[in-house]
Scaffold this motif. Structure first.
Motif, PDB file in Angstrom:
ATOM      1  N   ALA A   1      -2.604  -0.650  -3.424  1.00  0.00           N
ATOM      2  CA  ALA A   1      -3.292   0.467  -3.234  1.00  0.00           C
ATOM      3  C   ALA A   1      -2.726   1.955  -3.300  1.00  0.00           C
ATOM      4  CB  ALA A   1      -4.055   0.348  -1.898  1.00  0.00           C
ATOM      5  N   HIS A   2      -3.187   2.805  -4.375  1.00  0.00           N
ATOM      6  CA  HIS A   2      -2.776   3.985  -4.425  1.00  0.00           C
ATOM      7  C   HIS A   2      -3.809   5.063  -4.177  1.00  0.00           C
ATOM      8  CE1 HIS A   2       0.679   2.146  -6.537  1.00  0.00           C
ATOM      9  NE2 HIS A   2       1.146   3.396  -6.580  1.00  0.00           N
ATOM     10  N   ALA A   3      -5.007   4.101  -3.596  1.00  0.00           N
ATOM     11  CA  ALA A   3      -6.339   5.154  -3.262  1.00  0.00           C
ATOM     12  C   ALA A   3      -6.970   4.255  -2.329  1.00  0.00           C
ATOM     13  CB  ALA A   3      -7.084   5.242  -4.639  1.00  0.00           C
TER      14      ALA A   3
ATOM     15  N   ARG B   1       3.891  10.997  -3.990  1.00  0.00           N
ATOM     16  CA  ARG B   1       3.282  11.784  -5.272  1.00  0.00           C
ATOM     17  C   ARG B   1       2.493  11.656  -6.284  1.00  0.00           C
ATOM     18  NH1 ARG B   1       8.804  14.462  -6.978  1.00  0.00           N
ATOM     19  NH2 ARG B   1       9.804  12.334  -6.689  1.00  0.00           N
ATOM     20  N   HIS B   2       1.858  10.098  -6.209  1.00  0.00           N
ATOM     21  CA  HIS B   2       0.978   9.800  -7.062  1.00  0.00           C
ATOM     22  C   HIS B   2      -0.032   8.690  -6.176  1.00  0.00           C
ATOM     23  CE1 HIS B   2       3.841   6.505  -7.404  1.00  0.00           C
ATOM     24  NE2 HIS B   2       2.967   5.486  -7.831  1.00  0.00           N
ATOM     25  N   ALA B   3      -0.122   8.800  -5.011  1.00  0.00           N
ATOM     26  CA  ALA B   3      -1.134   8.088  -4.345  1.00  0.00           C
ATOM     27  C   ALA B   3      -2.213   9.075  -3.442  1.00  0.00           C
ATOM     28  CB  ALA B   3      -0.741   7.019  -3.296  1.00  0.00           C
TER      29      ALA B   3
ATOM     30  N   MET C   1       0.886  -1.129  -0.230  1.00  0.00           N
ATOM     31  CA  MET C   1      -0.155  -0.001  -0.140  1.00  0.00           C
ATOM     32  C   MET C   1       1.081   1.209  -0.129  1.00  0.00           C
ATOM     33  SD  MET C   1      -3.032  -1.128   2.686  1.00  0.00           S
ATOM     34  CE  MET C   1      -2.311  -0.291   3.911  1.00  0.00           C
ATOM     35  N   HIS C   2       0.479   2.198  -0.610  1.00  0.00           N
ATOM     36  CA  HIS C   2       1.337   3.573  -0.813  1.00  0.00           C
ATOM     37  C   HIS C   2       0.761   4.768   0.252  1.00  0.00           C
ATOM     38  CE1 HIS C   2       3.806   1.818  -3.878  1.00  0.00           C
ATOM     39  NE2 HIS C   2       2.694   1.057  -4.152  1.00  0.00           N
ATOM     40  N   THR C   3       1.383   5.616  -0.075  1.00  0.00           N
ATOM     41  CA  THR C   3       0.858   6.916   0.682  1.00  0.00           C
ATOM     42  C   THR C   3       1.054   8.275  -0.198  1.00  0.00           C
ATOM     43  OG1 THR C   3       2.872   7.833   1.648  1.00  0.00           O
ATOM     44  CG2 THR C   3       2.029   5.831   2.757  1.00  0.00           C
TER      45      THR C   3
ATOM     46  N   ASP D   1       5.677   1.942   0.696  1.00  0.00           N
ATOM     47  CA  ASP D   1       5.530   3.210  -0.511  1.00  0.00           C
ATOM     48  C   ASP D   1       6.715   3.258  -1.159  1.00  0.00           C
ATOM     49  OD1 ASP D   1       4.414   5.323  -1.425  1.00  0.00           O
ATOM     50  OD2 ASP D   1       4.657   6.832  -0.264  1.00  0.00           O
ATOM     51  N   HIS D   2       6.855   3.972  -2.147  1.00  0.00           N
ATOM     52  CA  HIS D   2       7.998   3.786  -3.319  1.00  0.00           C
ATOM     53  C   HIS D   2       9.252   4.723  -2.598  1.00  0.00           C
ATOM     54  CE1 HIS D   2       5.615   2.658  -6.835  1.00  0.00           C
ATOM     55  NE2 HIS D   2       4.973   3.385  -6.292  1.00  0.00           N
ATOM     56  N   ALA D   3      10.303   3.648  -2.315  1.00  0.00           N
ATOM     57  CA  ALA D   3      11.510   4.105  -1.569  1.00  0.00           C
ATOM     58  C   ALA D   3      12.158   5.486  -2.394  1.00  0.00           C
ATOM     59  CB  ALA D   3      12.471   3.314  -1.338  1.00  0.00           C
TER      60      ALA D   3
END
Ligand SMILES: [Zn+2]
Ligand SMILES: [Zn+2]
Length: 266
Positions: A228-230, A15-17, A9-11, A40-42
């Motif tokens: 998940a990005h949303a 910059r795109h979630a 899952m992202h946050t 999240d993307h490191a």
């Protein structure tokens, strides 16, 4: 039988979630999840590497946000992780990231088949026309194999990502795939069933059922992730992912606590 943990899952820091971690946690409880992990993307050493990851100076803020969710949601198990891009030559950087916090796990993902082209970037979709698709798949799986061999990653992310936009794998994918899975098995690295593929042009979980069957035969463990990005994507299509995993023969998946592995039935 409870749903497996959603470990991908992202946050908004990438910059795109969309949606804050506490909203994801609330949503997870609503849909009956008992465990989640933020991955999240490191950051990369250069903040201008691309525009879809957190900047290096946001890493501490990211950790603080997830720690706060852990504190505020005692009824939910919340893991702290990163989705780390694997590119050859960045090994020292990944080691450095690993040492900065007490992570539960790292997902190693290959998005880049060269230093400048991420195969899944919609803004670089036209690049597919300039490339030989067979070569893209070959380089992709070679990098995935190397990623598994580094031992940096508990999980390898979305293991057939080049299919995202509907570019089907070449006929002879199995040998490349077997080599990757043998490396994953040897280095005790799991692969994830990533349901984001169902939301993309390929309309299929990453990886395909064929790859998953090979993984099961090879003895490679699995995890589950919605990517998940949303908010509404948290735990999305997990019933389908569980069905696929069970059809292939899996009954257990991996959990990680401070980089120590455990297993869970699903
Ligand atoms: Zn993303
Ligand atoms: Zn990814």
């Amino acid at each position: 039988m409870s749903l497996p943990a959603d470990y991908h899952m992202h946050t908004p820091l990438c910059r795109h979630a969309r949606g804050e971690p506490e909203e994801y946690a609330k949503r997870a409880l609503e849909i009956g999840l008992t465990e989640i992990g933020f991955s999240d993307h490191a950051p990369m050493p250069q903040d201008d590497f691309d525009n879809w990851r957190m900047n290096a100076d946001k890493l501490d803020e990211y950790v603080a946000k997830i720690r706060k969710v852990q504190k505020d949601f005692p009824q939910l198990t919340v893991r702290l992780a990163l989705e780390v891009d694997y590119l050859p030559g960045y090994e020292d950087w990944i080691r450095d990231l690993a040492a900065r916090h007490l992570w539960d796990y790292f997902i190693g993902s290959v998005h880049y088949v060269s230093d400048s082209w991420a195969i899944d970037d919609p803004q670089k979709l036209s690049e597919w026309k300039n490339r030989d698709a067979d070569e893209v798949w070959k380089v992709y799986f070679e990098r995935l194999t190397k990623a598994a061999e580094t031992g940096f990653f508990e999980i390898i992310g979305h293991a057939d990502l080049p299919k995202k936009f509907g570019n089907r794998p070449p006929y002879n994918l199995a040998p490349l795939c077997r080599k990757f899975l043998a490396a994953a098995k040897k280095h005790d690295c799991a692969i994830e069933l990533n349901t984001a593929g169902l939301r993309k042009d390929c309309r299929e979980i990453y990886p395909s059922s064929e790859i998953l069957q090979l993984a099961f035969q090879t003895g490679v463990p699995i995890t589950f992730g919605s990517d998940a990005h949303a908010l509404e994507e948290v735990g999305m299509n997990f019933a389908e992912a569980v069905r696929l995993a069970r059809d292939v023969g899996y009954r257990e998946c991996r959990r990680f606590v401070q980089r120590q592995k455990q297993s869970a039935k699903f």
